[in-house]
Design a protein around this motif. Structure first.
Motif, PDB file in Angstrom:
ATOM      1  N   ARG A  95       3.263  10.432  -7.004  1.00  6.72           N
ATOM      2  CA  ARG A  95       4.147  10.827  -7.648  1.00  6.72           C
ATOM      3  C   ARG A  95       2.673  10.954  -8.997  1.00  6.72           C
ATOM      4  O   ARG A  95       3.324  11.896 -10.313  1.00  6.72           O
ATOM      5  CB  ARG A  95       4.910   9.651  -8.585  1.00  6.72           C
ATOM      6  CG  ARG A  95       6.079  10.384  -9.952  1.00  6.72           C
ATOM      7  CD  ARG A  95       6.939   9.178  -9.503  1.00  6.72           C
ATOM      8  NE  ARG A  95       8.494   8.913  -8.403  1.00  6.72           N
ATOM      9  CZ  ARG A  95       7.842   7.830  -8.185  1.00  6.72           C
ATOM     10  NH1 ARG A  95       7.385   6.648  -8.486  1.00  6.72           N
ATOM     11  NH2 ARG A  95       9.252   8.021  -6.768  1.00  6.72           N
ATOM     12  N   ALA A  96       2.043  10.388  -9.589  1.00 13.91           N
ATOM     13  CA  ALA A  96       1.144  10.612 -10.549  1.00 13.91           C
ATOM     14  C   ALA A  96       0.459  12.089 -10.735  1.00 13.91           C
ATOM     15  O   ALA A  96      -0.197  12.382 -11.912  1.00 13.91           O
ATOM     16  CB  ALA A  96       0.006   9.110 -11.421  1.00 13.91           C
ATOM     17  N   GLY A  97      -0.337  12.389  -9.385  1.00 16.72           N
ATOM     18  CA  GLY A  97      -0.374  13.197  -9.018  1.00 16.72           C
ATOM     19  C   GLY A  97       0.423  14.530  -9.557  1.00 16.72           C
ATOM     20  O   GLY A  97      -0.169  15.620  -9.572  1.00 16.72           O
ATOM     21  N   LEU A  98       1.132  14.578  -8.744  1.00 17.09           N
ATOM     22  CA  LEU A  98       1.949  15.422  -9.033  1.00 17.09           C
ATOM     23  C   LEU A  98       1.984  15.709 -10.539  1.00 17.09           C
ATOM     24  O   LEU A  98       2.295  17.025 -10.988  1.00 17.09           O
ATOM     25  CB  LEU A  98       3.477  15.474  -8.495  1.00 17.09           C
ATOM     26  CG  LEU A  98       3.206  15.296  -6.534  1.00 17.09           C
ATOM     27  CD1 LEU A  98       4.584  15.094  -5.816  1.00 17.09           C
ATOM     28  CD2 LEU A  98       2.898  16.877  -6.242  1.00 17.09           C
ATOM     29  N   ALA A  99       2.599  14.271 -11.025  1.00 15.33           N
ATOM     30  CA  ALA A  99       3.090  14.859 -12.870  1.00 15.33           C
ATOM     31  C   ALA A  99       1.384  15.654 -13.298  1.00 15.33           C
ATOM     32  O   ALA A  99       1.894  16.604 -14.234  1.00 15.33           O
ATOM     33  CB  ALA A  99       3.396  13.192 -13.484  1.00 15.33           C
ATOM     34  N   ASP A 107       0.771  -0.859  -0.068  1.00 16.68           N
ATOM     35  CA  ASP A 107      -0.263  -0.247   0.284  1.00 16.68           C
ATOM     36  C   ASP A 107       0.512   1.300  -0.046  1.00 16.68           C
ATOM     37  O   ASP A 107       0.229   2.206  -0.633  1.00 16.68           O
ATOM     38  CB  ASP A 107      -0.777   0.355   1.292  1.00 16.68           C
ATOM     39  CG  ASP A 107      -1.960  -0.848   0.933  1.00 16.68           C
ATOM     40  OD1 ASP A 107      -2.343  -1.538   0.289  1.00 16.68           O
ATOM     41  OD2 ASP A 107      -2.147  -1.469   2.327  1.00 16.68           O
ATOM     42  N   VAL A 108       1.878   1.578   0.951  1.00 22.54           N
ATOM     43  CA  VAL A 108       3.035   2.265   0.739  1.00 22.54           C
ATOM     44  C   VAL A 108       3.876   2.718  -0.963  1.00 22.54           C
ATOM     45  O   VAL A 108       3.674   3.529  -1.388  1.00 22.54           O
ATOM     46  CB  VAL A 108       3.909   2.194   1.679  1.00 22.54           C
ATOM     47  CG1 VAL A 108       4.902   3.404   1.316  1.00 22.54           C
ATOM     48  CG2 VAL A 108       3.383   2.235   3.025  1.00 22.54           C
ATOM     49  N   ASN A 109       3.932   1.360  -1.743  1.00 25.46           N
ATOM     50  CA  ASN A 109       4.175   1.422  -2.561  1.00 25.46           C
ATOM     51  C   ASN A 109       2.944   2.009  -3.606  1.00 25.46           C
ATOM     52  O   ASN A 109       3.685   3.031  -4.461  1.00 25.46           O
ATOM     53  CB  ASN A 109       4.733  -0.252  -3.125  1.00 25.46           C
ATOM     54  CG  ASN A 109       5.788   0.167  -4.783  1.00 25.46           C
ATOM     55  OD1 ASN A 109       6.484   0.672  -4.375  1.00 25.46           O
ATOM     56  ND2 ASN A 109       4.380  -0.155  -5.370  1.00 25.46           N
ATOM     57  N   ALA A 110       2.481   1.828  -3.480  1.00 32.57           N
ATOM     58  CA  ALA A 110       1.603   2.113  -4.184  1.00 32.57           C
ATOM     59  C   ALA A 110       0.929   3.856  -3.736  1.00 32.57           C
ATOM     60  O   ALA A 110       1.123   4.658  -5.061  1.00 32.57           O
ATOM     61  CB  ALA A 110      -0.193   1.068  -4.521  1.00 32.57           C
ATOM     62  N   ALA A 111       1.103   3.945  -2.647  1.00 27.96           N
ATOM     63  CA  ALA A 111      -0.059   5.230  -2.880  1.00 27.96           C
ATOM     64  C   ALA A 111       1.664   5.966  -2.588  1.00 27.96           C
ATOM     65  O   ALA A 111       1.685   7.445  -3.365  1.00 27.96           O
ATOM     66  CB  ALA A 111       0.120   5.711  -1.107  1.00 27.96           C
ATOM     67  N   THR A 112       2.538   5.872  -3.362  1.00 21.26           N
ATOM     68  CA  THR A 112       4.241   6.473  -3.539  1.00 21.26           C
ATOM     69  C   THR A 112       3.887   6.725  -5.122  1.00 21.26           C
ATOM     70  O   THR A 112       3.924   8.236  -5.999  1.00 21.26           O
ATOM     71  CB  THR A 112       5.088   6.442  -3.525  1.00 21.26           C
ATOM     72  OG1 THR A 112       5.935   5.870  -2.325  1.00 21.26           O
ATOM     73  CG2 THR A 112       6.670   7.227  -3.963  1.00 21.26           C
ATOM     74  N   ASP A 113       2.739   6.265  -5.807  1.00 22.02           N
ATOM     75  CA  ASP A 113       3.053   5.935  -7.727  1.00 22.02           C
ATOM     76  C   ASP A 113       2.227   6.343  -7.845  1.00 22.02           C
ATOM     77  O   ASP A 113       1.905   7.212  -8.441  1.00 22.02           O
ATOM     78  CB  ASP A 113       2.737   4.292  -8.149  1.00 22.02           C
ATOM     79  CG  ASP A 113       4.269   3.694  -8.165  1.00 22.02           C
ATOM     80  OD1 ASP A 113       5.148   3.985  -7.713  1.00 22.02           O
ATOM     81  OD2 ASP A 113       3.693   2.790  -8.013  1.00 22.02           O
ATOM     82  N   ILE A 114       0.765   6.657  -6.909  1.00 22.58           N
ATOM     83  CA  ILE A 114      -0.449   7.801  -6.809  1.00 22.58           C
ATOM     84  C   ILE A 114      -0.153   8.800  -6.607  1.00 22.58           C
ATOM     85  O   ILE A 114      -0.014   9.493  -7.243  1.00 22.58           O
ATOM     86  CB  ILE A 114      -1.544   7.467  -5.883  1.00 22.58           C
ATOM     87  CG1 ILE A 114      -2.030   5.661  -6.627  1.00 22.58           C
ATOM     88  CG2 ILE A 114      -2.582   8.285  -6.135  1.00 22.58           C
ATOM     89  CD1 ILE A 114      -3.184   4.932  -5.557  1.00 22.58           C
TER      90      ILE A 114
END
Length: 79
Positions: A67-71, A58-65
């Motif tokens: 990053r996508a939101g900031l992009a 969940d932490v890994n997925a939250a980091t990906d989400i």
């Protein structure tokens, strides 16, 4: 409906809501970007088959989400 309520709550708290497609975020490595079904070992355990990065899934997925939101935000600001 859910996103509208969430957007209103975020705005009232002085936050910004950015909707992100969560597809494959639980399979994508937050460190190297490698996406594979085998990266998700269990419901809670993530281990990248390419770089060896390990984290709670969940932490890994939250980091990906995040990053996508900031992009998305950066792209909107640049336009």
């Amino acid at each position: 409906m859910f996103l509208r309520v969430l957007a209103h709550k975020a705005e009232s708290a002085g936050r910004e809501l950015i909707a992100v497609n969560p597809a494959n975020t639980s399979r994508t490595c937050a460190r190297c970007g490698h996406c594979a079904k085998d990266n998700r070992l269990t419901q809670a355990r993530f281990r990248c088959q390419t770089c060896g990065h390990e984290a709670h899934a969940d932490v890994n997925a939250a980091t990906d989400i995040l990053r996508a939101g900031l992009a998305l935000r950066d792209a909107a600001e640049a336009a």
